[in-house]
Design an enzyme around this catalytic site. Structure first.
Site, mmCIF file in Angstrom:
data_model
loop_
_atom_site.group_PDB
_atom_site.id
_atom_site.type_symbol
_atom_site.label_atom_id
_atom_site.label_comp_id
_atom_site.label_asym_id
_atom_site.label_seq_id
_atom_site.Cartn_x
_atom_site.Cartn_y
_atom_site.Cartn_z
ATOM 1 N N GLY A 46 1.081 -5.679 8.038
ATOM 2 C CA GLY A 46 1.560 -4.603 7.183
ATOM 3 C C GLY A 46 1.536 -5.040 5.729
ATOM 4 N N GLN A 51 3.626 -4.898 -3.030
ATOM 5 C CA GLN A 51 3.270 -6.304 -2.854
ATOM 6 C C GLN A 51 1.992 -6.683 -3.586
ATOM 7 O OE1 GLN A 51 3.925 -5.841 1.625
ATOM 8 N NE2 GLN A 51 4.228 -8.036 1.291
ATOM 9 N N LEU A 93 4.119 -11.310 3.973
ATOM 10 C CA LEU A 93 3.054 -11.896 3.162
ATOM 11 C C LEU A 93 3.555 -12.294 1.773
ATOM 12 C CD1 LEU A 93 0.086 -9.549 4.149
ATOM 13 C CD2 LEU A 93 0.604 -11.850 5.009
ATOM 14 N N HIS A 138 10.038 -2.539 1.087
ATOM 15 C CA HIS A 138 9.297 -3.006 -0.098
ATOM 16 C C HIS A 138 9.204 -1.922 -1.159
ATOM 17 C CE1 HIS A 138 7.928 -7.033 0.823
ATOM 18 N NE2 HIS A 138 7.493 -6.658 2.020
#
Length: 169
Positions: A46, A51, A93, A138
């Site tokens: 994902g 990000q 990540l 996020h």
């Protein structure tokens, strides 16, 4: 398509609250394709636009083993469907190399637009529900480390800052 740079904790840009996508056009679809390529390359399951330093409400994911089932959620809105929760070990990540248990609702409904701007609804359970909640966090400037104790969060932050310093040296 391009591999995009993934921001890493504690980069303050990860705390930016994403703005709604006003028009699903070719520019958004190019970003979707770049995000999918970046996610697969990382490798991850994902990725939120935040990000990759694009502060719009867009997430991509693919839980398949062979990277054949990409999902796109534009302007996602999630609704919790149960008070029951599960503990899942999450990674990110943007927090590479760290995995911690996070408690999340077992079942959610997500409403979003697809890559063509068409609205859809999905009821998710298990790993898909966890991933949707993680990526939507996020978009609201929240990371999975925010669910941890301040001691664990500070330990992770210090380790990543040390790695970032070593990479710059």
């Amino acid at each position: 398509m391009a591999i995009l740079n993934i921001l890493e904790y504690p980069d303050p840009r990860l705390r930016t609250i994403a703005k709604p996508v006003t028009q699903v056009d070719d520019q958004v679809r190019i970003l979707i394709d770049d995000m999918l390529e970046t996610m697969y390359d990382a490798p991850g399951i994902g990725l939120a636009a935040t990000q990759v330093d694009q502060h719009i409400r867009l997430i991509v994911m693919d839980l398949s083993e062979d990277k054949s089932e990409p999902l796109v959620f534009i302007n996602p809105d999630i609704e919790t469907l149960t008070d029951d929760t599960d503990l899942y070990q999450e990674g990110c990540l943007s927090v590479p190399g760290f995995y911690e248990d996070v408690q999340r609702p077992q079942r959610v409904k997500i409403r979003a637009l697809d890559r063509n701007g068409e609205p859809f609804e999905l009821i998710a359970e298990g790993l898909l529900a966890v991933c949707i909640q993680h990526e939507c966090d996020h978009l609201n400037g929240k990371l999975f480390v925010d669910y941890l104790s301040s001691l664990k969060r500070d330990r992770i932050k210090k380790k990543l800052e040390k790695i970032h310093r070593q990479q710059k040296a």
